[in-house]
Motif scaffolding. Sequence first.
Motif, PDB file in Angstrom:
ATOM      1  N   ALA A  38       0.827  -1.089  -0.119  1.00  0.00           N
ATOM      2  CA  ALA A  38       0.047   0.125   0.044  1.00  0.00           C
ATOM      3  C   ALA A  38       0.687   1.263  -0.049  1.00  0.00           C
ATOM      4  CB  ALA A  38      -0.907   0.002   1.235  1.00  0.00           C
ATOM      5  N   PHE A  39       0.345   2.272  -1.047  1.00  0.00           N
ATOM      6  CA  PHE A  39       1.164   3.528  -1.077  1.00  0.00           C
ATOM      7  C   PHE A  39       0.225   4.354  -1.618  1.00  0.00           C
ATOM      8  CE2 PHE A  39       2.708   0.796  -4.415  1.00  0.00           C
ATOM      9  CZ  PHE A  39       2.335   1.458  -5.524  1.00  0.00           C
ATOM     10  N   ARG A  40       0.473   5.638  -1.339  1.00  0.00           N
ATOM     11  CA  ARG A  40      -0.449   6.576  -2.058  1.00  0.00           C
ATOM     12  C   ARG A  40       0.072   7.510  -3.117  1.00  0.00           C
ATOM     13  NH1 ARG A  40      -1.445   9.652   2.342  1.00  0.00           N
ATOM     14  NH2 ARG A  40      -3.267   8.743   3.155  1.00  0.00           N
ATOM     15  N   TYR A  41      -0.518   8.007  -4.160  1.00  0.00           N
ATOM     16  CA  TYR A  41       0.051   8.812  -5.448  1.00  0.00           C
ATOM     17  C   TYR A  41      -1.066   8.915  -5.982  1.00  0.00           C
ATOM     18  CZ  TYR A  41      -0.375   5.246  -9.015  1.00  0.00           C
ATOM     19  OH  TYR A  41      -0.946   4.470  -9.979  1.00  0.00           O
TER      20      TYR A  41
ATOM     21  N   SER B 123       0.654  13.848  -2.802  1.00  0.00           N
ATOM     22  CA  SER B 123       0.213  13.069  -2.109  1.00  0.00           C
ATOM     23  C   SER B 123       0.826  11.520  -1.848  1.00  0.00           C
ATOM     24  CB  SER B 123      -1.122  12.544  -2.968  1.00  0.00           C
ATOM     25  OG  SER B 123      -0.865  11.760  -4.275  1.00  0.00           O
ATOM     26  N   ASP B 124       2.021  11.392  -2.460  1.00  0.00           N
ATOM     27  CA  ASP B 124       2.996  10.134  -2.459  1.00  0.00           C
ATOM     28  C   ASP B 124       4.198  10.739  -1.550  1.00  0.00           C
ATOM     29  OD1 ASP B 124       4.057  12.076  -4.366  1.00  0.00           O
ATOM     30  OD2 ASP B 124       5.133  10.274  -5.476  1.00  0.00           O
TER      31      ASP B 124
ATOM     32  N   SER C 289       6.891   5.149   5.961  1.00  0.00           N
ATOM     33  CA  SER C 289       5.801   6.337   5.745  1.00  0.00           C
ATOM     34  C   SER C 289       6.211   7.445   6.380  1.00  0.00           C
ATOM     35  CB  SER C 289       4.515   5.713   6.514  1.00  0.00           C
ATOM     36  OG  SER C 289       4.940   5.684   8.027  1.00  0.00           O
TER      37      SER C 289
ATOM     38  N   GLN D  15      -0.949   4.480   8.468  1.00  0.00           N
ATOM     39  CA  GLN D  15      -2.225   4.061   8.008  1.00  0.00           C
ATOM     40  C   GLN D  15      -2.218   2.489   7.528  1.00  0.00           C
ATOM     41  OE1 GLN D  15      -4.494   6.948   5.632  1.00  0.00           O
ATOM     42  NE2 GLN D  15      -5.796   7.404   7.061  1.00  0.00           N
TER      43      GLN D  15
ATOM     44  N   ILE E  66       1.559   4.647   3.547  1.00  0.00           N
ATOM     45  CA  ILE E  66       0.670   5.667   3.717  1.00  0.00           C
ATOM     46  C   ILE E  66       0.220   5.992   5.201  1.00  0.00           C
ATOM     47  CG2 ILE E  66      -1.977   6.056   3.402  1.00  0.00           C
ATOM     48  CD1 ILE E  66      -2.204   4.029   1.395  1.00  0.00           C
TER      49      ILE E  66
ATOM     50  N   ASP F 117      -1.271   8.892   7.860  1.00  0.00           N
ATOM     51  CA  ASP F 117      -2.523   9.800   7.889  1.00  0.00           C
ATOM     52  C   ASP F 117      -2.004  11.395   8.042  1.00  0.00           C
ATOM     53  OD1 ASP F 117      -4.787  10.947   8.752  1.00  0.00           O
ATOM     54  OD2 ASP F 117      -5.239   9.803  10.675  1.00  0.00           O
TER      55      ASP F 117
END
Length: 316
Positions: A86-89, A98-99, A167, A174, A178, A180
């Motif tokens: 899981a990772f955010r982009y 966002s990443d 993170s 999270q 990722i 928070d």
Amino acid sequence: MVEANNTTVTLQVHRFTPRPERAERARGGSPFAKKSSPFGGGSDSAARRRPRGKQWVQEYTIPARPSDTVLDCLLTIKRTINPTLAFRYSCGHGMCGSDAAAINGTPTLLCTATVRDWAKQPSTAPEVDDEGFRRTGDETANEPDVPAENVENNIPEGSLGVIELASLPGFPPQRDLIADIDPMLNQIRKLTPYLQADGVLATTAEGKVDVFEYLQNPEQLAKYETLSNCIACGVCEGACPVYAGGDAFVGPAALIWASRFINDSRDTKAMDRMDAIDTADGVAGCQSVRACSRHCPRGIDVGEEMWQIVAKVRER
């Protein structure tokens, strides 16, 4: 589809899986339990607590080019090896922020960090001697390099090196990479991050709306233009040794957003904005470490801007 490469990179990912939330008691719970603490806690404080769960480090070795970004490598892992990572982009071009994550312990954006710049090669000489003492540069300067096959944990030939990922520091994780970042966004919202003009429509002599009502000269625009580039990625907050995602310090990102409007000649609430940050957890919390300036993806000298806003608040 990743084209064939003769080189590889190893990613050491600090993974995290949160513990499932406990279900509420079927009979309504204990009658002695309180929903909120009398000492100012409550759900907001509970949301900032570091969640409990399973933590471990997982290694992935994949084909990669020096020009590949760390985000490219993570996408390769997710698509071909482990879909649970899981990772955010979002945009993938350093525009949305966002990443943000920690690469080799340094907060930065995954999509702008290249393998060439961040992959680390291990030392070819042992870190300690036969008696267990750490070697210094003087002791090893004239010694021949130790053969690669004799070095413990040596990276195979053709490897570009190792990249460690975690993170974003300063925020509760999270899942995996990722973090928070809601505490930071909430701090920004508290400082009314939008233009507040007097609301009076200027008119011309003919009674028409004056379209040049908010016209600025280049000097007025320059005062806040750089600050308007902030994308609230959290990199400066992750690098700040004072900020920890709570109420002890509002954080550099929120102060940058406040400064952007304080320096805007069209805004009429500059004094109110300075009053709002002239608190123990506002400008007084900044220790002028300037670590927040190190890796701003938008080129803002956050430390300098922080010093400027602190000086302006104290001199008003």
